[in-house]
Design an enzyme around this catalytic site. Structure first.
Site, PDB file in Angstrom:
ATOM      1  N   LYS A  27       3.683   1.314 -15.773  1.00  0.00           N
ATOM      2  CA  LYS A  27       4.050   0.129 -16.642  1.00  0.00           C
ATOM      3  C   LYS A  27       3.994   0.944 -18.206  1.00  0.00           C
ATOM      4  O   LYS A  27       4.943   1.081 -18.946  1.00  0.00           O
ATOM      5  CB  LYS A  27       3.448  -1.102 -16.461  1.00  0.00           C
ATOM      6  CG  LYS A  27       4.179  -2.196 -17.217  1.00  0.00           C
ATOM      7  CD  LYS A  27       3.267  -3.483 -17.050  1.00  0.00           C
ATOM      8  CE  LYS A  27       3.631  -4.041 -15.476  1.00  0.00           C
ATOM      9  NZ  LYS A  27       2.690  -4.990 -14.937  1.00  0.00           N
TER      10      LYS A  27
ATOM     11  N   ARG B 138      -1.582  -6.780 -19.672  1.00  0.00           N
ATOM     12  CA  ARG B 138      -0.952  -6.533 -18.351  1.00  0.00           C
ATOM     13  C   ARG B 138      -1.583  -5.348 -17.605  1.00  0.00           C
ATOM     14  O   ARG B 138      -1.656  -4.501 -18.279  1.00  0.00           O
ATOM     15  CB  ARG B 138       0.589  -6.606 -18.624  1.00  0.00           C
ATOM     16  CG  ARG B 138       1.063  -7.567 -19.147  1.00  0.00           C
ATOM     17  CD  ARG B 138       2.501  -7.542 -19.339  1.00  0.00           C
ATOM     18  NE  ARG B 138       3.202  -7.948 -18.339  1.00  0.00           N
ATOM     19  CZ  ARG B 138       4.575  -7.613 -17.901  1.00  0.00           C
ATOM     20  NH1 ARG B 138       5.312  -6.686 -18.968  1.00  0.00           N
ATOM     21  NH2 ARG B 138       5.040  -7.919 -17.037  1.00  0.00           N
TER      22      ARG B 138
ATOM     23  N   GLY C 209       2.176  -7.854  -7.276  1.00  0.00           N
ATOM     24  CA  GLY C 209       1.384  -9.152  -7.274  1.00  0.00           C
ATOM     25  C   GLY C 209      -0.093  -8.801  -7.123  1.00  0.00           C
ATOM     26  O   GLY C 209      -0.894  -9.939  -6.797  1.00  0.00           O
TER      27      GLY C 209
ATOM     28  N   MET D 148      -2.061  -7.120  -9.300  1.00  0.00           N
ATOM     29  CA  MET D 148      -2.876  -7.340 -10.583  1.00  0.00           C
ATOM     30  C   MET D 148      -2.484  -8.486 -11.256  1.00  0.00           C
ATOM     31  O   MET D 148      -1.196  -8.931 -11.142  1.00  0.00           O
ATOM     32  CB  MET D 148      -2.476  -6.158 -11.475  1.00  0.00           C
ATOM     33  CG  MET D 148      -3.143  -4.890 -10.572  1.00  0.00           C
ATOM     34  SD  MET D 148      -4.893  -4.695 -10.639  1.00  0.00           S
ATOM     35  CE  MET D 148      -5.027  -3.183  -9.820  1.00  0.00           C
TER      36      MET D 148
ATOM     37  N   ARG E 239      11.372  -0.149 -14.110  1.00  0.00           N
ATOM     38  CA  ARG E 239      10.561   0.671 -13.267  1.00  0.00           C
ATOM     39  C   ARG E 239      11.554   1.161 -12.187  1.00  0.00           C
ATOM     40  O   ARG E 239      12.617   0.151 -12.019  1.00  0.00           O
ATOM     41  CB  ARG E 239       9.494   0.219 -12.554  1.00  0.00           C
ATOM     42  CG  ARG E 239       9.715  -1.119 -12.074  1.00  0.00           C
ATOM     43  CD  ARG E 239       8.259  -1.717 -11.407  1.00  0.00           C
ATOM     44  NE  ARG E 239       8.657  -2.990 -10.806  1.00  0.00           N
ATOM     45  CZ  ARG E 239       7.662  -3.733 -10.524  1.00  0.00           C
ATOM     46  NH1 ARG E 239       6.504  -3.666 -10.620  1.00  0.00           N
ATOM     47  NH2 ARG E 239       8.067  -5.069 -10.095  1.00  0.00           N
TER      48      ARG E 239
ATOM     49  N   HIS F  79       7.212 -13.768  -5.149  1.00  0.00           N
ATOM     50  CA  HIS F  79       6.325 -13.288  -4.504  1.00  0.00           C
ATOM     51  C   HIS F  79       6.690 -13.077  -3.032  1.00  0.00           C
ATOM     52  O   HIS F  79       6.647 -11.628  -2.736  1.00  0.00           O
ATOM     53  CB  HIS F  79       4.819 -13.646  -4.759  1.00  0.00           C
ATOM     54  CG  HIS F  79       3.866 -13.044  -4.028  1.00  0.00           C
ATOM     55  ND1 HIS F  79       3.575 -13.028  -2.862  1.00  0.00           N
ATOM     56  CD2 HIS F  79       3.226 -12.174  -4.547  1.00  0.00           C
ATOM     57  CE1 HIS F  79       2.455 -12.387  -2.507  1.00  0.00           C
ATOM     58  NE2 HIS F  79       2.212 -11.555  -3.697  1.00  0.00           N
TER      59      HIS F  79
ATOM     60  N   SER G  85       0.101  21.072  22.554  1.00  0.00           N
ATOM     61  CA  SER G  85       0.404  19.879  22.021  1.00  0.00           C
ATOM     62  C   SER G  85      -0.947  19.257  21.652  1.00  0.00           C
ATOM     63  O   SER G  85      -1.803  18.862  22.531  1.00  0.00           O
ATOM     64  CB  SER G  85       1.303  19.076  22.969  1.00  0.00           C
ATOM     65  OG  SER G  85       1.635  17.904  22.372  1.00  0.00           O
TER      66      SER G  85
ATOM     67  N   GLY H  11      -3.265  16.414  20.989  1.00  0.00           N
ATOM     68  CA  GLY H  11      -3.334  15.147  21.287  1.00  0.00           C
ATOM     69  C   GLY H  11      -4.480  14.571  20.257  1.00  0.00           C
ATOM     70  O   GLY H  11      -5.557  14.413  20.616  1.00  0.00           O
ATOM     71  N   THR H  12      -3.961  14.504  19.294  1.00  0.00           N
ATOM     72  CA  THR H  12      -4.731  13.923  18.000  1.00  0.00           C
ATOM     73  C   THR H  12      -5.427  12.466  18.121  1.00  0.00           C
ATOM     74  O   THR H  12      -6.251  12.131  17.413  1.00  0.00           O
ATOM     75  CB  THR H  12      -3.899  14.161  16.512  1.00  0.00           C
ATOM     76  OG1 THR H  12      -2.721  13.195  16.553  1.00  0.00           O
ATOM     77  CG2 THR H  12      -3.951  15.336  16.271  1.00  0.00           C
TER      78      THR H  12
ATOM     79  N   CYS I 110       1.336  15.286  19.696  1.00  0.00           N
ATOM     80  CA  CYS I 110       2.002  14.046  20.180  1.00  0.00           C
ATOM     81  C   CYS I 110       1.287  13.091  20.158  1.00  0.00           C
ATOM     82  O   CYS I 110       1.239  11.971  20.653  1.00  0.00           O
ATOM     83  CB  CYS I 110       2.192  14.487  21.780  1.00  0.00           C
ATOM     84  SG  CYS I 110       0.793  14.872  22.679  1.00  0.00           S
TER      85      CYS I 110
ATOM     86  N   TYR J 245       7.263  21.322  16.150  1.00  0.00           N
ATOM     87  CA  TYR J 245       7.676  20.116  16.279  1.00  0.00           C
ATOM     88  C   TYR J 245       6.490  18.849  16.334  1.00  0.00           C
ATOM     89  O   TYR J 245       5.311  19.222  16.707  1.00  0.00           O
ATOM     90  CB  TYR J 245       8.271  19.694  17.680  1.00  0.00           C
ATOM     91  CG  TYR J 245       7.597  19.834  19.024  1.00  0.00           C
ATOM     92  CD1 TYR J 245       6.954  18.603  19.449  1.00  0.00           C
ATOM     93  CD2 TYR J 245       7.263  20.740  19.734  1.00  0.00           C
ATOM     94  CE1 TYR J 245       6.063  18.490  20.463  1.00  0.00           C
ATOM     95  CE2 TYR J 245       6.454  21.099  20.740  1.00  0.00           C
ATOM     96  CZ  TYR J 245       5.887  19.788  21.152  1.00  0.00           C
ATOM     97  OH  TYR J 245       4.998  19.644  22.207  1.00  0.00           O
TER      98      TYR J 245
HETATM   99  C1  PEP Z   1      -3.631  12.049  22.618  1.00  0.00           C
HETATM  100  O1  PEP Z   1      -5.017  11.961  22.842  1.00  0.00           O
HETATM  101  O2  PEP Z   1      -3.356  12.246  21.193  1.00  0.00           O
HETATM  102  C2  PEP Z   1      -2.396  11.649  23.323  1.00  0.00           C
HETATM  103  C3  PEP Z   1      -1.360  11.792  22.996  1.00  0.00           C
HETATM  104  O3  PEP Z   1      -2.735  11.399  24.525  1.00  0.00           O
HETATM  105  P1  PEP Z   1      -3.192   9.842  25.058  1.00  0.00           P
HETATM  106  O4  PEP Z   1      -3.115   8.755  23.792  1.00  0.00           O
HETATM  107  O5  PEP Z   1      -2.501   9.442  26.308  1.00  0.00           O
HETATM  108  O6  PEP Z   1      -4.767  10.038  25.177  1.00  0.00           O
END
Ligand code: PEP
Ligand code: MG
Length: 876
Positions: free
Chosen positions: A23, A93, A102, A104, A337, A455, A765, A767-768, A832, A852
């Protein structure tokens, strides 16, 4: 000279957003452009950070700078703070770096007291106006700064209106407003035990502190978390000379957009109210007029406003959201804005701005928040059901989409119902920032009051949540938890409602929804994104249907097919359970024999849906607690099926119980113990690929992914089983087809030893989900219970299971990428975990060199856009 904390509007510009807040920076920019902006100054975001460092006090040097800026502002106005003969009034303000609708609070008419209100009367010869301003100030200051509940003031105001037979605020005369003021002051005295503060300097410093405090209120914290706004940004405070929209019928206040924020149509769009101030337009106290009406009532002001709007849009090269006030026929700009907009409008505006030659394609891509695309991809009502349904009421189509759920009348009830897994429609007279969390928990929002800029409307659009606002046919009792429409139909808590946020229709029943259609601007933007991005986007899909949906959204392959999910279906789960509880190899093989044709069939469906694009099939990874039968009836049925006694099976199930199933006998550990599982799955993968190749000609190259590997030898062992089985199957069928074997990196040890693992893996891959679980040591299933406290105590700003923790988990990812490439330079790399669909995590994946990301089907377009943005950002 001490550090500069306070800037006059004439000293700033639009690039100083981090310091002056959005602002403040834009007020400065408009001032520099020569637009009619009331004079003022900005107390910087650094002052806010310092306020917190100094244990919530404003340092003397900052107070000094505020005083100096105030003196200059007074001088330019030719008035003085607290001068009964010629009082100077200001607005205070908030304004953070990113707009936080909404969150602040605003205080207008600051500087009024028992003396200056008399001065203001004399000066303007308008007692009604002076006391109208004073009653507003007392209410705003008490509410925002001193935390006296607004509703208590509303009650008094309604009472005075009622006893004077007035419907609208504008019908009250000066005497009646004086009565309001004295009752407000009495309320303040009762609530706070002291008189309403009369010294304007005290009022101002308290107001500034209140803005700083509001940066850290619970609503702001929730909003920041949902919108990735760091808590150390702080908010700035703008102190500005007042101009008055409530001086009479040649005065007014309004908000307008340079283009329609719902559709993107290129046409001034907005609302205003004559003889009104501040929040009146958005609070829905009277029905506002459309901006077009200004053209006939005040043509000169309209002309000037339209020209200003055009100038601002050209200057900022984006759709603007502006606030203005008309004081006695003179236009003043109070804010501009980049306007919030629906996803559909965002695409329309981006495409239009490119074709108007105002911006490049890359700039257009950067203007769209990938997360907002979600709203476009959400279902609409099934056309057939919609045709036969009859609306019970109609309100404003405030935020598009279709929603169906049970009615709940308070934010808290909505949160609780959603927590029980119910779909919720939040029904409110109007919403306020206190309702934010309830709004997040709801499928749709219905309000009785407020316009398109209320709002509820603004916030719902921002969230991409369906909203019907200002449904005046609805009589809502929040206390009784009932809703009655003008047509006579009434509903209570828990009853089904459906909302169409695109038409404003409300239905008193549960209507089925249909999938979203992607076309037009959406396709154009996606095509531009695809031209730019280098990161590929795959999908996590477990069924042929999901794969088809994802292919329609542009998925370039499947990054994760969770094979155990193919057995969640009621008709299939017994076979899976039978396999799990088998006590010997023979009975396990028997159960696997039942699973084989199901898997083969599903794999063929998936390969076909993907038309020859890569498909990664993850071998069984069933956390046991998700699959073991627990109900007696289920155990009895399964025992009968397997020819066992109930007691015998119950005993096996009890023996299989694990204390930490997430760290238990799952993933490759199962295949190590029972290689026949990997054999069956390999057979299903390869046979399906051979058959699909023969039936369709698609060059299917399956990618077999081994989960939960933490030690290279685990992978080596399972890979041998896979290779042996694949060889046998190909010999049986008399064909050879290529396939890959890789692994998930989801156990920290796998990341640490990724070079060893890469010797056996053709791809990684990440697996987070598990990698985050095991790196933090937080159970995926239980962390929700305590993470809230972490946000409140500012230990975490976001959910590490939704947004990748780049500092810790990300470090492991980076390390594994480097180690993997050191052994196998061409190793294919993907992600993934859930993070594969989160824009900030996608940017990280791009930057560390993954090939990917893979995410759920509805997030594929989000990921395509986020990947393009990552590429564009990298070039800068
Ligand atoms: C992961 O662990 O990130 C994963 C993709 O496998 P899952 O969620 O099936 O454990
Ligand atoms: Mg996992």
């Amino acid at each position: 000279m001490s550090h500069k904390y306070v800037y006059l509007f004439s000293e700033g510009n639009a690039d100083m957003r981090a310091l002056l807040g959005g602002k403040g920076a834009n007020l400065a920019e408009m001032t520099n452009l020569g637009l009619p902006v009331p004079f003022g100054f900005t107390v910087s975001t650094e002052a806010c950070t310092r306020y917190y460092q100094d244990k919530q006090t404003i340092a003397p040097e900052i107070v000094e700078q505020i005083e100096a800026a105030l003196a200059i502002t007074e001088k330019s106005a030719g008035k003085k703070f607290g001068d009964p003969a010629n009082p100077f009034l200001v607005s205070v303000r908030s304004g953070a770096r990113a707009s936080m609708p909404g969150m602040m609070d605003t205080i207008l008419n600051l500087g009024l007291n028992d003396e200056t209100v008399v001065g203001l009367t004399k000066l303007t010869n308008n007692e009604r106006f002076a006391f109208d301003s004073y009653r507003r100030f007392i209410q705003m200051f008490s509410d925002v700064v001193m935390e006296v509940e607004k509703a208590k003031f509303d009650e008094i105001f309604e009472d005075v209106k009622h006893s004077n037979n007035c419907k609208l605020d504008t019908e009250l005369n000066a005497e009646q407003l004086k009565d309001v003021v004295s009752r407000y002051k009495a309320l303040y005295r009762k609530e706070k035990g002291s008189e309403f503060p009369q010294d304007p300097r005290v009022q101002m410093m308290e107001a500034i502190k209140a803005v700083f405090r509001s940066w850290d209120n619970p609503r702001a914290i929730v909003y920041r978390r949902k919108n990735d706004i760091p808590s150390d940004w702080g908010t700035a405070v703008n102190v500005q000379s007042m101009v008055f929209g409530n001086m009479g019928n040649d005065c007014g206040t309004g908000v307008a957009f340079t283009r329609n924020p719902s559709t993107g149509e290129k046409k001034l769009y907005g609302e205003f109210l004559m003889n009104a101030q501040g929040e009146d337009v958005v609070a829905g106290i009277r029905t506002p007029s459309t901006i077009d009406e200004l053209k006939s009532t005040q043509p000169e002001v309209y002309r000037q406003f339209a020209a200003t709007a055009e100038k601002l849009e050209q200057h900022y090269r984006d759709m603007q959201d502006m606030e203005f006030t008309i004081e006695r026929g003179r236009l003043f700009m109070l804010q501009t804005r980049n306007g919030k907009r629906t996803a559909a409008a965002a695409l329309q505006i981006a495409v239009d701005l490119v074709s108007e030659g105002m911006i490049s394609k890359e700039e257009a891509l950067m203007k769209i928040d990938p997360r907002s695309l979600d709203a476009l991809l959400h279902p609409t009502f099934e056309p057939k059901a919609l045709k036969s349904a009859k609306a019970v009421a109609c309100g404003l189509p405030a935020s598009p989409g279709a929603a169906c759920g049970r009615a709940y009348f308070t934010a808290q009830d909505a949160i609780e119902a959603a927590g029980r897994g119910e779909k919720v429609i939040l029904v409110r007279l109007e919403t306020s920032p206190e309702d934010i969390e309830g709004m997040y928990s709801s499928e749709g929002i219905l309000t009785a009051r407020g316009g398109m800029t209320s709002h509820a409307a603004v916030v719902a659009r921002g969230m991409g949540t369906c909203c019907v606002a200002g449904c005046s046919e609805a009589a809502i009792s929040e206390r009784d938890k009932t809703l009655k429409f003008a047509c006579g139909k009434s509903y209570k808590e828990g009853d089904w409602l459906s909302l169409d946020g695109s038409t404003g229709n409300v239905y008193g029943e549960a209507l089925p929804t249909a999938e979203a259609q992607v076309s037009g601007n959406f396709a154009t933007i996606m095509q531009w994104a695809d031209e730019v991005r280098t990161l590929h986007v795959r999908t996590n899909a477990d069924t042929p249907h999901d794969a088809e949906v994802a292919a329609k959204f542009g998925a370039e392959g499947i990054g994760l097919c969770r094979t155990e999910h193919m057995f969640f279906d009621e008709s299939r789960i017994p076979a899976m359970r039978e396999m799990i509880v088998s006590k010997d190899e023979a009975s396990r093989r028997r159960a696997l024999g039942k699973l084989l044709p199901m898997q083969r069939g599903d794999f063929k469906g998936i390969y076909k849906a993907m038309g020859g694009r890569p498909v990664t099939i993850r071998f069984l990874d069933p956390p046991l607690h998700e699959f073991l039968p627990t109900e007696e009836a289920d155990i009895r049925a399964l025992a009968q099926e397997m020819g066992l006694t109930y007691e015998d099976l119950l005993h096996t199930v009890e023996n299989l119980h694990e204390f930490n199933p997430m760290l238990g006998h799952r993933g490759c550990r199962l295949a190590v113990t029972y290689p026949e599982i990997a054999e069956m799955q390999t057979r299903a993968v390869i046979e399906a690929a051979i058959e699909t190749r023969q039936e369709t000609g698609f060059e299917v190259v399956p990618e077999i992914m081994i989960p939960l590997v933490g030690e290279a030898k685990e992978l080596e062992f399972v890979k041998n089983v896979v290779d042996e089985t694949a060889k046998t199957v190909m010999q049986e069928r008399g064909v050879e087809i290529p396939y890959l074997v890789g692994t998930m990196i989801e156990v920290p040890r796998a990341a640490l030893t990724a070079d060893k693992i890469a010797e056996h893996a053709q791809f990684f891959s990440f697996g987070t989900n598990d990698l985050s679980q095991m790196t933090f040591g937080f159970s995926r299933d239980d962390a929700g219970k305590f993470l809230d406290e972490y946000y409140k105590k500012k230990i975490f700003e976001s959910d590490p299971f939704a947004r990748l923790d780049q500092e810790g988990v990300g470090k492991l990812v980076k390390m594994a990428v480097e180690l993997g490439k050191s052994v196998r330079p061409n190793i294919k790399l993907g992600i993934c975990g859930e993070h594969g669909g989160d824009p900030s995590s996608i940017e990280f994946c791009h930057n560390v060199g993954l090939n990917y990301v893979s995410c759920s089907p509805f997030r594929v377009p989000i990921a395509r856009l986020a990947a393009a943005q990552a590429k564009i950002a990298e070039k800068k």
